[in-house]
Write a protein that holds these residues in place. Sequence first.
Motif, short mmCIF file in Angstrom:
data_model
loop_
_atom_site.label_atom_id
_atom_site.label_comp_id
_atom_site.label_asym_id
_atom_site.label_seq_id
_atom_site.Cartn_x
_atom_site.Cartn_y
_atom_site.Cartn_z
N ALA A 1 0.83 -1.20 0.00
CA ALA A 1 0.00 0.00 0.00
C ALA A 1 0.87 1.25 0.00
O ALA A 1 0.56 2.22 -0.70
N PHE A 2 1.95 1.24 0.77
CA PHE A 2 2.86 2.39 0.77
C PHE A 2 3.50 2.59 -0.60
O PHE A 2 3.57 3.71 -1.11
N LEU A 3 3.96 1.51 -1.21
CA LEU A 3 4.56 1.62 -2.55
C LEU A 3 3.54 2.11 -3.58
O LEU A 3 3.88 2.90 -4.47
N LEU A 4 2.31 1.65 -3.46
CA LEU A 4 1.27 2.09 -4.38
C LEU A 4 0.99 3.58 -4.22
O LEU A 4 0.83 4.31 -5.21
N ILE A 5 0.99 4.07 -3.00
CA ILE A 5 0.80 5.50 -2.76
C ILE A 5 1.94 6.30 -3.39
O ILE A 5 1.71 7.33 -4.04
N VAL A 6 3.16 5.82 -3.21
CA VAL A 6 4.32 6.53 -3.76
C VAL A 6 4.25 6.56 -5.29
O VAL A 6 4.47 7.61 -5.91
N VAL A 7 3.92 5.43 -5.91
CA VAL A 7 3.86 5.37 -7.38
C VAL A 7 2.75 6.27 -7.91
O VAL A 7 2.93 6.97 -8.92
N ILE A 8 1.61 6.31 -7.22
CA ILE A 8 0.51 7.16 -7.68
C ILE A 8 0.85 8.64 -7.51
O ILE A 8 0.55 9.46 -8.37
N MET A 9 1.51 8.98 -6.40
CA MET A 9 1.85 10.38 -6.17
C MET A 9 2.92 10.88 -7.14
O MET A 9 2.98 12.07 -7.44
N VAL A 10 3.75 10.00 -7.65
CA VAL A 10 4.81 10.39 -8.59
C VAL A 10 4.20 10.72 -9.95
O VAL A 10 4.69 11.58 -10.67
N GLN A 11 3.10 10.07 -10.29
CA GLN A 11 2.49 10.28 -11.60
C GLN A 11 1.77 11.61 -11.66
O GLN A 11 1.34 12.16 -10.66
N ASN A 12 1.66 12.12 -12.88
CA ASN A 12 0.88 13.33 -13.14
C ASN A 12 0.01 13.02 -14.35
O ASN A 12 0.52 12.60 -15.39
N PRO A 13 -1.28 13.22 -14.27
CA PRO A 13 -2.15 12.80 -15.38
C PRO A 13 -1.93 13.58 -16.68
O PRO A 13 -2.34 13.15 -17.72
N LYS A 14 -1.24 14.70 -16.63
CA LYS A 14 -1.02 15.48 -17.85
C LYS A 14 0.38 15.28 -18.41
O LYS A 14 0.88 16.12 -19.14
N GLY A 15 1.03 14.21 -18.06
CA GLY A 15 2.34 13.93 -18.61
C GLY A 15 3.47 14.53 -17.82
O GLY A 15 4.62 14.44 -18.23
N GLY A 16 3.19 15.12 -16.68
CA GLY A 16 4.24 15.71 -15.86
C GLY A 16 4.73 14.71 -14.84
O GLY A 16 4.84 13.53 -15.10
N GLY A 17 5.02 15.18 -13.66
CA GLY A 17 5.46 14.30 -12.60
C GLY A 17 6.90 13.87 -12.77
O GLY A 17 7.73 14.60 -13.29
N LEU A 18 7.20 12.68 -12.34
CA LEU A 18 8.56 12.16 -12.38
C LEU A 18 9.05 12.02 -13.82
O LEU A 18 10.20 12.30 -14.12
N SER A 19 8.17 11.60 -14.70
CA SER A 19 8.60 11.38 -16.08
C SER A 19 9.01 12.68 -16.77
O SER A 19 9.92 12.69 -17.59
N SER A 20 8.38 13.81 -16.45
CA SER A 20 8.77 15.07 -17.09
C SER A 20 9.99 15.70 -16.41
O SER A 20 10.71 16.44 -17.05
N SER A 21 10.20 15.39 -15.14
CA SER A 21 11.37 15.97 -14.48
C SER A 21 12.65 15.29 -14.94
O SER A 21 13.73 15.84 -14.77
N PHE A 22 12.54 14.11 -15.52
CA PHE A 22 13.71 13.43 -16.07
C PHE A 22 13.87 13.72 -17.56
O PHE A 22 14.53 12.99 -18.26
#
Length: 120
Positions: free
Chosen positions: A15-36
């Motif tokens: 559950a903790f890992l799932l929270i972390v993975v969901i919080m990293v995502q951004n529905p508009k293409g941002g989040g962790l993937s855009s910071s890299f």
Amino acid sequence: MSTFTIFLALIVVVAFLLIVVIMVQNPKGGGLSSSFGGGGTQQLGGVKKTTDFLDKSTWTLATLLLVLILASNIAINRGGDTIDSKALDQDEATTAPLPAPLPATNDDATATPADDSTGK
């Protein structure tokens, strides 16, 4: 350590890992993937691969969490095959006895008009 305790610890971790993975995502293409988006990450697979990884890990962790919750239900120690509910016990009578009526008293305070001897 019981099996249920192990399942409970795994549920908390997933559950903790799932929270972390969901919080990293951004529905508009941002989040962790855009910071890299710049530098050496383009050589590691780029933004699209990171989004695919986060999406697949979300579904995997959610499925794993559901399976662990269902499996922990099997591992609960129920303490035998006894029926705890009185509603399911068929040996007992289904109706409860009625309480005994209260004894009648002849106090002046409870006298009715029909009992009144004054005639008024």
